[in-house]
Design a protein around this motif. Structure first.
Motif, PDB file in Angstrom:
ATOM      1  N   LEU A  34       0.804  -1.215   0.000  1.00  0.00           N
ATOM      2  CA  LEU A  34       0.000   0.000   0.000  1.00  0.00           C
ATOM      3  C   LEU A  34       0.843   1.274   0.000  1.00  0.00           C
ATOM      4  O   LEU A  34       0.285   2.375  -0.093  1.00  0.00           O
ATOM      5  N   LEU A  35       2.164   1.117   0.122  1.00  0.00           N
ATOM      6  CA  LEU A  35       3.007   2.310   0.196  1.00  0.00           C
ATOM      7  C   LEU A  35       2.945   3.120  -1.093  1.00  0.00           C
ATOM      8  O   LEU A  35       3.067   4.348  -1.059  1.00  0.00           O
ATOM      9  N   GLY A  36       2.730   2.464  -2.221  1.00  0.00           N
ATOM     10  CA  GLY A  36       2.711   3.181  -3.493  1.00  0.00           C
ATOM     11  C   GLY A  36       1.525   4.105  -3.661  1.00  0.00           C
ATOM     12  O   GLY A  36       1.600   5.077  -4.430  1.00  0.00           O
ATOM     13  N   VAL A  37       0.425   3.831  -2.945  1.00  0.00           N
ATOM     14  CA  VAL A  37      -0.770   4.656  -3.099  1.00  0.00           C
ATOM     15  C   VAL A  37      -0.913   5.670  -1.967  1.00  0.00           C
ATOM     16  O   VAL A  37      -1.910   6.395  -1.920  1.00  0.00           O
ATOM     17  N   VAL A  38       0.064   5.725  -1.074  1.00  0.00           N
ATOM     18  CA  VAL A  38      -0.001   6.692   0.029  1.00  0.00           C
ATOM     19  C   VAL A  38      -0.031   8.129  -0.502  1.00  0.00           C
ATOM     20  O   VAL A  38      -0.832   8.949  -0.017  1.00  0.00           O
ATOM     21  N   PRO A  39       0.801   8.522  -1.466  1.00  0.00           N
ATOM     22  CA  PRO A  39       0.702   9.905  -1.982  1.00  0.00           C
ATOM     23  C   PRO A  39      -0.671  10.221  -2.554  1.00  0.00           C
ATOM     24  O   PRO A  39      -1.172  11.336  -2.368  1.00  0.00           O
ATOM     25  N   PHE A  40      -1.286   9.244  -3.239  1.00  0.00           N
ATOM     26  CA  PHE A  40      -2.616   9.494  -3.805  1.00  0.00           C
ATOM     27  C   PHE A  40      -3.642   9.731  -2.702  1.00  0.00           C
ATOM     28  O   PHE A  40      -4.434  10.684  -2.766  1.00  0.00           O
ATOM     29  N   PHE A  41      -3.634   8.872  -1.683  1.00  0.00           N
ATOM     30  CA  PHE A  41      -4.584   9.042  -0.585  1.00  0.00           C
ATOM     31  C   PHE A  41      -4.315  10.337   0.168  1.00  0.00           C
ATOM     32  O   PHE A  41      -5.262  11.007   0.621  1.00  0.00           O
ATOM     33  N   ALA A  42      -3.066  10.710   0.303  1.00  0.00           N
ATOM     34  CA  ALA A  42      -2.754  11.979   0.959  1.00  0.00           C
ATOM     35  C   ALA A  42      -3.301  13.153   0.157  1.00  0.00           C
ATOM     36  O   ALA A  42      -3.850  14.111   0.715  1.00  0.00           O
ATOM     37  N   PHE A  43      -3.171  13.078  -1.155  1.00  0.00           N
ATOM     38  CA  PHE A  43      -3.705  14.134  -2.023  1.00  0.00           C
ATOM     39  C   PHE A  43      -5.220  14.224  -1.887  1.00  0.00           C
ATOM     40  O   PHE A  43      -5.792  15.323  -1.801  1.00  0.00           O
ATOM     41  N   VAL A  44      -5.897  13.071  -1.883  1.00  0.00           N
ATOM     42  CA  VAL A  44      -7.363  13.053  -1.765  1.00  0.00           C
ATOM     43  C   VAL A  44      -7.806  13.623  -0.426  1.00  0.00           C
ATOM     44  O   VAL A  44      -8.770  14.396  -0.340  1.00  0.00           O
ATOM     45  N   VAL A  45      -7.102  13.264   0.630  1.00  0.00           N
ATOM     46  CA  VAL A  45      -7.486  13.743   1.961  1.00  0.00           C
ATOM     47  C   VAL A  45      -7.298  15.255   2.065  1.00  0.00           C
ATOM     48  O   VAL A  45      -8.181  15.975   2.562  1.00  0.00           O
ATOM     49  N   VAL A  46      -6.152  15.766   1.587  1.00  0.00           N
ATOM     50  CA  VAL A  46      -5.837  17.184   1.759  1.00  0.00           C
ATOM     51  C   VAL A  46      -6.699  18.064   0.871  1.00  0.00           C
ATOM     52  O   VAL A  46      -7.207  19.110   1.299  1.00  0.00           O
ATOM     53  N   PHE A  47      -6.905  17.648  -0.392  1.00  0.00           N
ATOM     54  CA  PHE A  47      -7.565  18.526  -1.354  1.00  0.00           C
ATOM     55  C   PHE A  47      -9.024  18.154  -1.639  1.00  0.00           C
ATOM     56  O   PHE A  47      -9.687  18.875  -2.388  1.00  0.00           O
ATOM     57  N   LEU A  48      -9.526  17.070  -1.065  1.00  0.00           N
ATOM     58  CA  LEU A  48     -10.919  16.692  -1.301  1.00  0.00           C
ATOM     59  C   LEU A  48     -11.664  16.434   0.003  1.00  0.00           C
ATOM     60  O   LEU A  48     -12.707  17.054   0.256  1.00  0.00           O
ATOM     61  N   ALA A  49     -11.145  15.534   0.819  1.00  0.00           N
ATOM     62  CA  ALA A  49     -11.875  15.146   2.027  1.00  0.00           C
ATOM     63  C   ALA A  49     -11.949  16.296   3.030  1.00  0.00           C
ATOM     64  O   ALA A  49     -13.036  16.622   3.539  1.00  0.00           O
ATOM     65  N   ILE A  50     -10.814  16.925   3.331  1.00  0.00           N
ATOM     66  CA  ILE A  50     -10.804  18.005   4.324  1.00  0.00           C
ATOM     67  C   ILE A  50     -11.621  19.216   3.860  1.00  0.00           C
ATOM     68  O   ILE A  50     -12.444  19.738   4.636  1.00  0.00           O
ATOM     69  N   PRO A  51     -11.463  19.705   2.613  1.00  0.00           N
ATOM     70  CA  PRO A  51     -12.333  20.819   2.186  1.00  0.00           C
ATOM     71  C   PRO A  51     -13.812  20.473   2.222  1.00  0.00           C
ATOM     72  O   PRO A  51     -14.636  21.314   2.592  1.00  0.00           O
ATOM     73  N   THR A  52     -14.161  19.240   1.827  1.00  0.00           N
ATOM     74  CA  THR A  52     -15.566  18.849   1.890  1.00  0.00           C
ATOM     75  C   THR A  52     -16.076  18.848   3.316  1.00  0.00           C
ATOM     76  O   THR A  52     -17.197  19.308   3.599  1.00  0.00           O
ATOM     77  N   LEU A  53     -15.263  18.357   4.237  1.00  0.00           N
ATOM     78  CA  LEU A  53     -15.651  18.345   5.644  1.00  0.00           C
ATOM     79  C   LEU A  53     -15.811  19.768   6.183  1.00  0.00           C
ATOM     80  O   LEU A  53     -16.749  20.055   6.943  1.00  0.00           O
TER      81      LEU A  53
END
Length: 309
Positions: A34-53
């Motif tokens: 799962l280490l390879g997808v950590v940057p993608f999930f970090a991007f989604v959390v910072v720029f999608l999940a947190i603003p939506t919240l």
């Protein structure tokens, strides 16, 4: 007499190959894949999940910090509902026009050679123009058909045609319709082209061998297969236009005809203070509309992938 040959040990090394010592064998760490997808999930959390919240929480928060429904109630006022209506109209019209024109262009590309120069040039241009938006696109239209654009001046000086005889339409909703269609058509080409490539020539040959005409093939075979991806691509174009902001903000300097500009006014207004949470409530309405559209898009994509996958 039956001779039984012993089955080779599946874990035994091949002849002539020395086994690797246990101390040197590489062990798989938990979660290593799962280490390879950590940057993608970090991007989604910072720029999608947190603003939506932040938007969701702010829509239900009063100016004093408590819970309230006044922000959602204010979204029902006439001028905000009219802005939503204009945004939906703008998105629907440009999505339909872009889907039809882009679908025809994509079909023309399918009939060309798959590795031909024409297809490679058009698809590359579509990939660039689909992302050509924002202030750059607005400036291009202003420089071309603006009040002092070279096309406007040329038509006025040489042909006596004034394209603004009925008003400065480029900086209003009609102008947004034209500008948005500009990037909707190439986006449709990119999205719809794989679906057209999925139509197998054997299906048409089978229809012709059974005595079917071209119209019967399109009505009974091709159109039912292409309808879900076509509608899905149209929904994607709708969501793309509904959420666009920079192009409209650069063109429309006065007034807020669509909901993204209304949100900008609520967040940056210096006349009426305390509207930040109202802007978040309007943004929540946009999130609901886009989420519904993308859910329908995912449903149609799953249906079309059964045949065109």
């Amino acid at each position: 007499m039956t001779v039984v040959t012993p089955h080779p040990d599946p874990v035994a090394p091949a002849p002539g190959v020395r086994p690797v010592p246990a101390s040197r064998r590489r062990t798989s760490l938990p979660g290593r894949d799962l280490l390879g997808v950590v940057p993608f999930f970090a991007f989604v959390v910072v720029f999608l999940a947190i603003p939506t919240l932040v938007v969701v929480i702010g829509a239900f928060t009063s100016d004093s910090g408590g819970f309230t429904l006044d922000n959602l109630s204010a979204v029902g006022t006439s001028y905000i509902l009219e802005a939503f209506g204009r945004s939906i109209l703008l998105s629907a019209v440009t999505a339909l026009v872009g889907a039809v024109l882009g679908g025809l262009l994509a079909y023309a590309l399918v009939t060309a050679k798959p590795d031909g120069v024409l297809r490679r040039v058009v698809t590359s241009a579509a990939g660039v123009l689909a992302q050509f938006g924002g202030v750059t696109l607005a400036f291009a239209f202003v420089a071309t058909i603006g009040l002092s654009g070279f096309v406007t001046v040329f038509l006025q000086d040489n042909l006596g045609i004034n394209i603004y005889s009925h008003g400065v339409w480029l900086f209003e909703l009609p102008g947004l319709l034209l500008v948005y269609t500009y990037f909707q058509v190439p986006l449709m080409v990119i999205v719809f082209l794989p679906a057209l490539d999925g139509i197998r020539p054997q299906w048409r040959e089978a229809a012709e061998s059974l005595g079917g005409s071209t119209w019967q093939y399109w009505r009974m075979v091709a159109m039912p297969l292409l309808a879900p991806p076509f509608l899905g691509a149209t929904l994607l174009l709708f969501a793309n236009a509904f959420s666009a902001y920079a192009t409209a903000a650069a063109l429309v300097s006065q007034g807020s005809p669509i909901i993204p500009l209304q949100i900008r006014g609520a967040l940056t207004s210096e006349v009426i203070l305390g509207q930040q949470n109202l802007g978040k409530a309007m943004a929540l309405g946009m999130i609901v509309v886009v989420a519904l559209v993308m859910w329908l898009y995912a449903v149609l994509q799953r249906r079309s992938s059964r045949w065109l996958g």
